[in-house]
Design a protein around this motif. Structure first.
Motif, PDB file in Angstrom:
ATOM      1  N   ARG A 183      -8.416  -2.782  16.490  1.00 49.28           N
ATOM      2  CA  ARG A 183      -7.026  -2.333  16.576  1.00 49.28           C
ATOM      3  C   ARG A 183      -6.133  -3.403  17.207  1.00 49.28           C
ATOM      4  O   ARG A 183      -4.920  -3.390  17.024  1.00 49.28           O
ATOM      5  N   GLU A 237       1.487   6.785  12.849  1.00 50.09           N
ATOM      6  CA  GLU A 237       0.458   5.741  12.773  1.00 50.09           C
ATOM      7  C   GLU A 237       1.130   4.390  12.995  1.00 50.09           C
ATOM      8  O   GLU A 237       2.232   4.148  12.502  1.00 50.09           O
ATOM      9  N   LEU A 255      -3.920   2.058  14.448  1.00 53.28           N
ATOM     10  CA  LEU A 255      -4.882   1.727  13.393  1.00 53.28           C
ATOM     11  C   LEU A 255      -5.418   0.309  13.562  1.00 53.28           C
ATOM     12  O   LEU A 255      -4.841  -0.513  14.273  1.00 53.28           O
ATOM     13  N   ASN A 256      -6.515   0.019  12.871  1.00 49.65           N
ATOM     14  CA  ASN A 256      -7.080  -1.327  12.898  1.00 49.65           C
ATOM     15  C   ASN A 256      -6.139  -2.320  12.222  1.00 49.65           C
ATOM     16  O   ASN A 256      -5.624  -2.068  11.131  1.00 49.65           O
ATOM     17  N   THR A 257      -5.936  -3.448  12.849  1.00 50.99           N
ATOM     18  CA  THR A 257      -5.132  -4.510  12.249  1.00 50.99           C
ATOM     19  C   THR A 257      -5.717  -4.927  10.906  1.00 50.99           C
ATOM     20  O   THR A 257      -4.982  -5.219   9.951  1.00 50.99           O
ATOM     21  N   THR A 258      -7.030  -4.929  10.824  1.00 49.04           N
ATOM     22  CA  THR A 258      -7.695  -5.371   9.594  1.00 49.04           C
ATOM     23  C   THR A 258      -7.498  -4.409   8.428  1.00 49.04           C
ATOM     24  O   THR A 258      -7.780  -4.767   7.278  1.00 49.04           O
ATOM     25  N   ASP A 259      -7.005  -3.193   8.687  1.00 48.65           N
ATOM     26  CA  ASP A 259      -6.690  -2.273   7.588  1.00 48.65           C
ATOM     27  C   ASP A 259      -5.561  -2.816   6.725  1.00 48.65           C
ATOM     28  O   ASP A 259      -5.409  -2.403   5.570  1.00 48.65           O
ATOM     29  N   PHE A 260      -4.774  -3.747   7.294  1.00 49.77           N
ATOM     30  CA  PHE A 260      -3.617  -4.278   6.585  1.00 49.77           C
ATOM     31  C   PHE A 260      -3.670  -5.798   6.460  1.00 49.77           C
ATOM     32  O   PHE A 260      -2.651  -6.461   6.268  1.00 49.77           O
ATOM     33  N   VAL A 311       0.361  -0.067  14.016  1.00 55.44           N
ATOM     34  CA  VAL A 311      -0.555  -1.201  14.119  1.00 55.44           C
ATOM     35  C   VAL A 311       0.093  -2.259  14.998  1.00 55.44           C
ATOM     36  O   VAL A 311       1.316  -2.413  14.998  1.00 55.44           O
ATOM     37  N   SER A 364      -6.708  -7.166   4.695  1.00 53.39           N
ATOM     38  CA  SER A 364      -7.974  -7.315   3.969  1.00 53.39           C
ATOM     39  C   SER A 364      -8.026  -8.610   3.168  1.00 53.39           C
ATOM     40  O   SER A 364      -9.094  -9.206   3.000  1.00 53.39           O
ATOM     41  N   LYS A 417       0.818  -1.213   0.000  1.00 50.29           N
ATOM     42  CA  LYS A 417       0.000   0.000   0.000  1.00 50.29           C
ATOM     43  C   LYS A 417       0.855   1.267   0.000  1.00 50.29           C
ATOM     44  O   LYS A 417       0.314   2.371   0.060  1.00 50.29           O
TER      45      LYS A 417
END
Length: 273
Positions: free
Chosen positions: A216, A70, A124-129, A72, A131, A24
């Motif tokens: 998170r 930011e 940040l949310n762990t799930t942002d990275f 995680v 998916s 990303k």
């Protein structure tokens, strides 16, 4: 290039997060929590420092000096370390522990998130990275559960959600609509082995997110170790909450589960029908 701090605990998840973050466009600055993080992570990030899991001030200081705003958290940090003298807390960590109303997972992790925020680092949310790693809905293996196993899933689902609401654990082991084990501080794999041993064979394992799940941290993760624990005790079914949990190495796990005669199914919310 934006920077992402990665606070890495035990398991394969930190590596997966690092890879997706770089895809990303992030520069990944990692803290490898000793004695937990995998040594191979160093070759997959842009910069890394190994810091004892109890040195909260050092962790935050390193990320701040690196220009991280930011971050995680990824990978397991067993709470049992608090009771086995495996960590040497620094002054900042000691102060944090004294402010807690209790030592539940949520209380500890929320306090850490607040400490990071004090120094300008947003968690940040762990799930942002992850998916591409979220557990899909539906039967993942070649075969699905039997009618009796679906009944066990429905029975155990409510119990798993309740222990999650109470911040006890995320996993229960069921057989013939009786509870064989409830996960607590020992973690999922040990709960599976304990419950599976009591069941004899054919146990059904249910793993869910907490009703109040903060994405998170402490997102439910299933991987090869989970499957290995099930194989060791001849467990039969693994039911995991879809879209709110992470499934590592999906193809490999599905293949090995089929070989072992184990069923894996992703279930949305309380969709046990």
């Amino acid at each position: 290039m934006p920077k992402l701090g990665l606070i890495a605990g035990y398991g394969e998840l930190p590596l997966a997060v690092a890879e997706e973050a770089q895809a990303k466009g992030y520069e990944v600055i990692a803290v490898g929590l000793e004695p937990l993080a995998d040594k191979t992570l160093a070759s997959a990030v842009n910069d890394m420092r190994w810091i004892n899991v109890g040195k909260l001030g050092d962790i935050i200081g390193y990320l701040k000096r690196a220009g991280v705003s930011e971050a995680v958290m990824a990978g397991k940090v067993p709470k049992s370390l608090l009771y086995k003298s495996k960590i040497s807390p620094d002054l900042r960590a000691i102060k944090l522990l004294f402010t807690l109303k209790d030592k539940s997972d949520d209380s500890i992790l929320l306090a850490i998130a607040k400490e990071l925020k004090k120094d300008g680092i947003t968690l940040l949310n762990t799930t942002d990275f992850t998916s591409n790693l979220l557990t899909p809905e539906g039967i993942i293996t070649a075969k699905g559960p039997t009618e009796n196993e679906w009944n066990d899933i429905a029975f155990g689902w409510k119990i798993a959600k309740e222990i999650g609401r109470l911040d006890i654990g995320q996993t229960v082991v069921i057989k013939d609509q009786a509870v064989m084990a409830v996960e607590a501080i020992e973690g999922t794999d040990e709960a599976i082995r304990r419950g599976g041993t009591l069941a004899g064979s054919g146990a059904v394992v249910i793993k869910v997110s907490k009703p109040q799940q903060d994405m998170r941290f402490d997102v439910p993760v299933v991987g090869p170790d989970t499957l290995g624990s099930m194989i060791a005790v001849q467990a039969r079914v693994l039911a995991v909450e879809s879209q709110k949990s992470i499934l590592l190495q999906k193809k490999r796990i599905a293949r090995e589960a089929d070989k072992a005669g184990i069923v894996i199914v992703g279930i949305r919310d309380e969709g046990t029908s």
